[in-house]
Design a protein around this motif. Structure first.
Motif, PDB file in Angstrom:
ATOM      1  N   LYS A  67       0.808  -1.210   0.000  1.00 12.88           N
ATOM      2  CA  LYS A  67       0.000   0.000   0.000  1.00 12.88           C
ATOM      3  C   LYS A  67       0.848   1.269   0.000  1.00 12.88           C
ATOM      4  CE  LYS A  67      -3.773  -2.282   2.489  1.00 12.88           C
ATOM      5  NZ  LYS A  67      -4.600  -2.292   3.726  1.00 12.88           N
ATOM      6  N   SER A  68       2.115   1.136   0.385  1.00 14.95           N
ATOM      7  CA  SER A  68       3.019   2.292   0.472  1.00 14.95           C
ATOM      8  C   SER A  68       4.298   1.989  -0.284  1.00 14.95           C
ATOM      9  CB  SER A  68       3.350   2.609   1.934  1.00 14.95           C
ATOM     10  OG  SER A  68       2.171   2.852   2.681  1.00 14.95           O
ATOM     11  N   ILE A  69       4.960   3.045  -0.748  1.00 12.13           N
ATOM     12  CA  ILE A  69       6.206   2.848  -1.497  1.00 12.13           C
ATOM     13  C   ILE A  69       7.261   3.841  -1.022  1.00 12.13           C
ATOM     14  CG2 ILE A  69       5.526   4.407  -3.390  1.00 12.13           C
ATOM     15  CD1 ILE A  69       7.009   2.372  -5.274  1.00 12.13           C
ATOM     16  N   VAL A  70       8.502   3.356  -0.959  1.00 14.65           N
ATOM     17  CA  VAL A  70       9.652   4.190  -0.608  1.00 14.65           C
ATOM     18  C   VAL A  70      10.624   4.177  -1.781  1.00 14.65           C
ATOM     19  CG1 VAL A  70      11.585   4.551   0.978  1.00 14.65           C
ATOM     20  CG2 VAL A  70       9.425   3.576   1.832  1.00 14.65           C
ATOM     21  N   ILE A  71      11.007   5.361  -2.250  1.00 10.86           N
ATOM     22  CA  ILE A  71      12.070   5.492  -3.248  1.00 10.86           C
ATOM     23  C   ILE A  71      13.326   5.884  -2.481  1.00 10.86           C
ATOM     24  CG2 ILE A  71      12.807   6.537  -5.422  1.00 10.86           C
ATOM     25  CD1 ILE A  71      10.113   5.076  -5.590  1.00 10.86           C
ATOM     26  N   ASN A  72      14.294   4.970  -2.395  1.00 10.43           N
ATOM     27  CA  ASN A  72      15.460   5.196  -1.547  1.00 10.43           C
ATOM     28  C   ASN A  72      16.572   5.932  -2.313  1.00 10.43           C
ATOM     29  OD1 ASN A  72      17.062   5.189   0.695  1.00 10.43           O
ATOM     30  ND2 ASN A  72      17.582   3.026   0.602  1.00 10.43           N
ATOM     31  N   GLY A  73      16.219   7.080  -2.860  1.00 10.42           N
ATOM     32  CA  GLY A  73      17.210   7.973  -3.455  1.00 10.42           C
ATOM     33  C   GLY A  73      17.428   7.803  -4.941  1.00 10.42           C
ATOM     34  N   ASP A  74      17.894   8.895  -5.562  1.00 11.64           N
ATOM     35  CA  ASP A  74      18.223   8.980  -6.985  1.00 11.64           C
ATOM     36  C   ASP A  74      17.044   8.618  -7.881  1.00 11.64           C
ATOM     37  OD1 ASP A  74      20.690   9.848  -6.226  1.00 11.64           O
ATOM     38  OD2 ASP A  74      21.798   8.106  -6.932  1.00 11.64           O
ATOM     39  N   LEU A  75      15.960   9.349  -7.676  1.00 14.53           N
ATOM     40  CA  LEU A  75      14.797   9.211  -8.556  1.00 14.53           C
ATOM     41  C   LEU A  75      15.141   9.710  -9.954  1.00 14.53           C
ATOM     42  CD1 LEU A  75      11.807   8.696  -9.121  1.00 14.53           C
ATOM     43  CD2 LEU A  75      11.291  10.916  -8.078  1.00 14.53           C
ATOM     44  N   LYS A  76      15.929  10.785 -10.048  1.00 19.13           N
ATOM     45  CA  LYS A  76      16.356  11.337 -11.335  1.00 19.13           C
ATOM     46  C   LYS A  76      17.861  11.163 -11.502  1.00 19.13           C
ATOM     47  CE  LYS A  76      16.796  15.850 -11.735  1.00 19.13           C
ATOM     48  NZ  LYS A  76      18.276  15.991 -11.668  1.00 19.13           N
ATOM     49  N   HIS A  77      18.371  11.507 -12.690  1.00 16.11           N
ATOM     50  CA  HIS A  77      19.776  11.209 -12.970  1.00 16.11           C
ATOM     51  C   HIS A  77      20.716  12.413 -12.882  1.00 16.11           C
ATOM     52  CE1 HIS A  77      23.246   9.113 -14.476  1.00 16.11           C
ATOM     53  NE2 HIS A  77      23.427  10.047 -15.389  1.00 16.11           N
ATOM     54  N   HIS A 139      19.983   6.788   1.677  1.00 15.59           N
ATOM     55  CA  HIS A 139      20.458   6.487   0.328  1.00 15.59           C
ATOM     56  C   HIS A 139      21.821   5.788   0.326  1.00 15.59           C
ATOM     57  CE1 HIS A 139      20.820   6.567  -3.930  1.00 15.59           C
ATOM     58  NE2 HIS A 139      21.893   7.336  -3.898  1.00 15.59           N
ATOM     59  N   GLY A 140      22.745   6.247   1.153  1.00  9.80           N
ATOM     60  CA  GLY A 140      24.019   5.556   1.273  1.00  9.80           C
ATOM     61  C   GLY A 140      25.209   6.241   0.645  1.00  9.80           C
ATOM     62  N   HIS A 141      25.032   7.476   0.146  1.00  5.04           N
ATOM     63  CA  HIS A 141      26.169   8.182  -0.448  1.00  5.04           C
ATOM     64  C   HIS A 141      27.043   8.851   0.596  1.00  5.04           C
ATOM     65  CE1 HIS A 141      22.906  11.042  -0.045  1.00  5.04           C
ATOM     66  NE2 HIS A 141      23.741  12.048  -0.193  1.00  5.04           N
ATOM     67  N   GLN A 142      26.543   8.936   1.819  1.00  5.21           N
ATOM     68  CA  GLN A 142      27.348   9.450   2.914  1.00  5.21           C
ATOM     69  C   GLN A 142      26.881   8.806   4.218  1.00  5.21           C
ATOM     70  OE1 GLN A 142      26.739  13.669   2.636  1.00  5.21           O
ATOM     71  NE2 GLN A 142      24.670  13.606   3.460  1.00  5.21           N
TER      72      GLN A 142
END
Length: 248
Positions: A67-77, A139-142
């Motif tokens: 029912k829910s969604i998480v976008i864990n970073g970098d949706l765009k480029h 996200h994990g970049h830092q």
């Protein structure tokens, strides 16, 4: 599809290139607009990814029923701008999510500097981190300065785009994968990219990107390959390296 056999830890299931926790589906690193970026570099890639992403999400949701969604970073480029393709596809993608999920969580990645200009109109907040149950997503970049104070037992990151390059002579077959290991006494899960232009970074042969990984040995991390909705437990990285060296 038997989701129970795909548990990566006790409360987290692998669902294709995503993870399911309770009623949340988590995906990472879509990099919408990537084709246009490659085109400007002289690589003529047709714009096919958006339709592929939508189709794959519809298929995932047909059996995961989240029912829910998480976008864990970098949706765009693109880092420093919003291209025409990105503006169009991010708007269309977020509208699709609003029509199909009750809750949308966007975690900011290092490519998402201009995302708030789009999400503000749709009244979608962009977060730095998010917690579900006993799981901490970033996200994990830092590495956050307060990493020692995080109470959750499991960390989930993207950013790395991990894949395994299986070599046979001169031929290399890249398979996207999840990684599971430890970071400072916590479970660490690294997600593959939900991106269909590139397989990702070969963790056996290429330089690591995330600070969660590049200064720490991966020998005892486990890899779970993903191919056409099937999960393949590859075992520990050190064992994969031993086997792969036999075919060089």
């Amino acid at each position: 599809m038997n989701l129970n056999k795909n548990r990566i830890v006790k409360n987290i299931e692998i669902v294709d290139l995503g993870l399911k926790i309770q009623d949340y589906l988590i995906i990472s690193d879509l990099h919408l607009g990537y084709e246009q970026s490659l085109n400007t570099e002289g690589l003529m890639i047709p714009k096919f990814q958006f339709e592929k992403i939508i189709s794959r999400l519809e298929e995932i949701n047909s059996f995961s029923a989240t029912k829910s969604i998480v976008i864990n970073g970098d949706l765009k480029h693109e880092f420093g701008k919003i291209t025409r393709q990105e503006w169009k596809e991010v708007n269309s993608f977020l509208s699709f999510l609003q029509d199909n999920f009750q809750e949308i969580v966007l975690i900011k990645g290092n490519h998402d500097n201009f995302i708030p200009y789009i999400t503000k109109k749709l009244e979608i907040e962009v977060k730095e981190t998010f917690s579900i149950e006993n799981v901490f997503l970033l996200h994990g970049h830092q590495i956050p300065e307060n990493i020692e104070d995080i109470k959750e037992d499991t960390l989930i990151i993207g950013h790395e785009h991990p894949c395994i390059g299986l070599r046979s002579g001169e031929r290399v077959e890249k398979i996207k994968c999840f990684l599971k290991g430890e970071f400072k006494g916590k479970n660490l899960i690294v997600m593959p990219s939900f991106n269909f232009v590139s397989e990702g970074s070969d963790i056996l042969h290429e330089k690591l990107l995330s600070p969660f990984l590049k200064n720490y040995p991966l020998d005892n991390f486990e890899a779970y390959g993903i191919e056409n909705f099937e999960v393949f437990p590859f075992g520990k990285i050190k064992d994969i390296i031993k086997v792969s060296q036999q075919f060089i």
